[in-house]
Scaffold this motif. Sequence first.
Motif, PDB file in Angstrom:
ATOM      1  N   TYR A 170      15.328 -12.168   7.432  1.00  0.00           N
ATOM      2  CA  TYR A 170      16.015 -12.200   6.244  1.00  0.00           C
ATOM      3  C   TYR A 170      17.492 -11.679   6.350  1.00  0.00           C
ATOM      4  O   TYR A 170      17.740 -10.517   7.123  1.00  0.00           O
ATOM      5  N   GLY A 171      18.552 -12.341   6.063  1.00  0.00           N
ATOM      6  CA  GLY A 171      19.896 -11.955   6.338  1.00  0.00           C
ATOM      7  C   GLY A 171      20.722 -11.399   5.369  1.00  0.00           C
ATOM      8  O   GLY A 171      20.105 -10.979   4.406  1.00  0.00           O
ATOM      9  N   ARG A 172      22.107 -11.498   5.552  1.00  0.00           N
ATOM     10  CA  ARG A 172      22.701 -10.704   4.643  1.00  0.00           C
ATOM     11  C   ARG A 172      22.958 -11.138   3.052  1.00  0.00           C
ATOM     12  O   ARG A 172      23.167 -10.112   2.253  1.00  0.00           O
ATOM     13  N   GLY A 173      22.601 -12.205   2.785  1.00  0.00           N
ATOM     14  CA  GLY A 173      22.239 -12.593   1.464  1.00  0.00           C
ATOM     15  C   GLY A 173      21.307 -12.233   0.638  1.00  0.00           C
ATOM     16  O   GLY A 173      21.157 -12.797  -0.604  1.00  0.00           O
ATOM     17  N   MET A 174      20.421 -11.611   1.132  1.00  0.00           N
ATOM     18  CA  MET A 174      19.074 -11.282   0.584  1.00  0.00           C
ATOM     19  C   MET A 174      19.071 -10.039   0.075  1.00  0.00           C
ATOM     20  O   MET A 174      19.469  -8.868   0.457  1.00  0.00           O
ATOM     21  N   LEU A 175      18.276  -9.842  -0.980  1.00  0.00           N
ATOM     22  CA  LEU A 175      17.809  -8.269  -1.594  1.00  0.00           C
ATOM     23  C   LEU A 175      17.270  -7.526  -0.410  1.00  0.00           C
ATOM     24  O   LEU A 175      17.582  -6.399  -0.337  1.00  0.00           O
ATOM     25  N   GLU A 176      16.516  -7.942   0.355  1.00  0.00           N
ATOM     26  CA  GLU A 176      15.895  -7.274   1.529  1.00  0.00           C
ATOM     27  C   GLU A 176      16.794  -6.672   2.354  1.00  0.00           C
ATOM     28  O   GLU A 176      16.842  -5.670   2.824  1.00  0.00           O
ATOM     29  N   HIS A 177      17.749  -7.368   2.685  1.00  0.00           N
ATOM     30  CA  HIS A 177      19.010  -6.959   3.414  1.00  0.00           C
ATOM     31  C   HIS A 177      19.789  -5.782   2.757  1.00  0.00           C
ATOM     32  O   HIS A 177      20.288  -4.702   3.362  1.00  0.00           O
ATOM     33  N   GLN A 178      19.950  -5.890   1.671  1.00  0.00           N
ATOM     34  CA  GLN A 178      20.644  -4.930   0.891  1.00  0.00           C
ATOM     35  C   GLN A 178      19.830  -3.778   0.906  1.00  0.00           C
ATOM     36  O   GLN A 178      20.520  -2.662   1.069  1.00  0.00           O
ATOM     37  N   LEU A 179      18.494  -3.677   0.831  1.00  0.00           N
ATOM     38  CA  LEU A 179      17.533  -2.549   0.582  1.00  0.00           C
ATOM     39  C   LEU A 179      17.837  -1.773   2.114  1.00  0.00           C
ATOM     40  O   LEU A 179      17.779  -0.667   2.063  1.00  0.00           O
ATOM     41  N   VAL A 194      22.877 -14.500  10.637  1.00  0.00           N
ATOM     42  CA  VAL A 194      22.044 -14.977   9.297  1.00  0.00           C
ATOM     43  C   VAL A 194      22.385 -14.687   7.852  1.00  0.00           C
ATOM     44  O   VAL A 194      22.548 -13.359   7.759  1.00  0.00           O
ATOM     45  N   GLU A 195      22.628 -15.731   6.905  1.00  0.00           N
ATOM     46  CA  GLU A 195      23.080 -15.435   5.891  1.00  0.00           C
ATOM     47  C   GLU A 195      21.842 -15.238   4.703  1.00  0.00           C
ATOM     48  O   GLU A 195      22.134 -14.214   3.906  1.00  0.00           O
ATOM     49  N   GLN A 196      20.806 -16.086   4.935  1.00  0.00           N
ATOM     50  CA  GLN A 196      19.864 -15.996   3.827  1.00  0.00           C
ATOM     51  C   GLN A 196      18.688 -15.942   4.483  1.00  0.00           C
ATOM     52  O   GLN A 196      17.985 -14.587   4.904  1.00  0.00           O
ATOM     53  N   LEU A 197      18.037 -17.033   4.917  1.00  0.00           N
ATOM     54  CA  LEU A 197      16.728 -16.962   5.804  1.00  0.00           C
ATOM     55  C   LEU A 197      17.179 -17.564   7.126  1.00  0.00           C
ATOM     56  O   LEU A 197      17.687 -18.701   7.088  1.00  0.00           O
ATOM     57  N   GLY A 198      16.341 -17.076   8.027  1.00  0.00           N
ATOM     58  CA  GLY A 198      16.801 -17.582   9.580  1.00  0.00           C
ATOM     59  C   GLY A 198      15.358 -17.663  10.222  1.00  0.00           C
ATOM     60  O   GLY A 198      14.189 -16.901   9.797  1.00  0.00           O
ATOM     61  N   ARG A 199      15.018 -17.758  11.495  1.00  0.00           N
ATOM     62  CA  ARG A 199      13.883 -17.994  12.265  1.00  0.00           C
ATOM     63  C   ARG A 199      14.222 -16.963  13.551  1.00  0.00           C
ATOM     64  O   ARG A 199      15.363 -16.983  13.888  1.00  0.00           O
ATOM     65  N   VAL A 200      13.309 -16.320  13.839  1.00  0.00           N
ATOM     66  CA  VAL A 200      13.393 -15.398  15.012  1.00  0.00           C
ATOM     67  C   VAL A 200      11.988 -15.332  15.838  1.00  0.00           C
ATOM     68  O   VAL A 200      10.885 -15.185  15.105  1.00  0.00           O
ATOM     69  N   SER A 201      12.079 -15.729  17.165  1.00  0.00           N
ATOM     70  CA  SER A 201      10.885 -15.719  17.972  1.00  0.00           C
ATOM     71  C   SER A 201      10.372 -14.314  18.245  1.00  0.00           C
ATOM     72  O   SER A 201      11.290 -13.319  18.209  1.00  0.00           O
ATOM     73  N   LEU A 202       9.163 -13.938  18.668  1.00  0.00           N
ATOM     74  CA  LEU A 202       8.880 -12.742  19.030  1.00  0.00           C
ATOM     75  C   LEU A 202       9.558 -12.217  20.542  1.00  0.00           C
ATOM     76  O   LEU A 202       9.709 -11.194  20.548  1.00  0.00           O
ATOM     77  N   GLU A 203       9.841 -13.242  21.122  1.00  0.00           N
ATOM     78  CA  GLU A 203      10.828 -13.055  22.210  1.00  0.00           C
ATOM     79  C   GLU A 203      12.218 -12.210  21.926  1.00  0.00           C
ATOM     80  O   GLU A 203      12.580 -11.385  22.654  1.00  0.00           O
TER      81      GLU A 203
END
Length: 276
Positions: A170-179, A194-203
């Motif tokens: 979760y990126g900058r435009g999301m409530l989760e980021h604000q928290l 990442v502005e809203q949703l993005g993908r990230v690998s475990l690596e």
Amino acid sequence: MAENTEKMKQILLLTSLLLSASATAYERIASLNLCLDQMLLSWVPAEKIASVTWLSADDHYRSAPLPENIHLNRGRAEELVPLAPDLILVGEFGAQRAARRLRDLGMKVVSIPDAYSLKQLQEQLAALENVLGPLPPLQKQQRQLQELLARPVPESEASALILSANNITYGRGMLEHQLLARAGFANLAAERGVEQLGRVSLEEVIALQPDLLVLYGGESDFALAHLAFRHPVLKSYIDGHRLYTLPAELGFCPALVAADVLKQLTEKRKKLVAQQ
């Protein structure tokens, strides 16, 4: 002076009585929105709720007990008409056709704004209080959120990264980021653009080395033991208490949990900074 004091007491008493009356003005409330369902079930006496949506019977969404014999609607006007509700709550987007038809039939339908940011959360709670009156649980939630947001953002930052199912972050435009930001965390996903949703690998998670790994869902969703086996570095997050799990309610009705999440994340940051 004594006369003025007595008048003030009478005014306060009258105001209190008026507020109490507004809090109990509606006796048969119906909801056409999942989040509004949950707020009603959590904050309004069960005997005053006539109907909520069928989704509230799902264990995944139910955050409060479901009263016996409550009507479960599927967002259709014809379901609510026989129930004769004296107030129908609807969100901004869902069930709009039913809302228009119910208004045309002369029923009281009130739209409560959805919330996708901390500011909108405050507006949503204020709108609900304006309709339902000063319900103590609702007021408590408002007060807790206002008090937390009134505090200055901590200067000592720690880093964090949210990892949801299917490697969603979760990126900058999301409530989760604000928290995260209000709690004093630097969101590494936002720093990567990442502005809203993005993908990230475990690596990538391991390479970024966040101070706190924030999971969206429980152990059953992420199979932490399996993750630790595949990537032993993650075991240090589990063993070092550097994990935090966001409650599922944050995804479908953040008003119920946002204040608690912000408080818990703030405490988590303090502990992490103290350990550094």
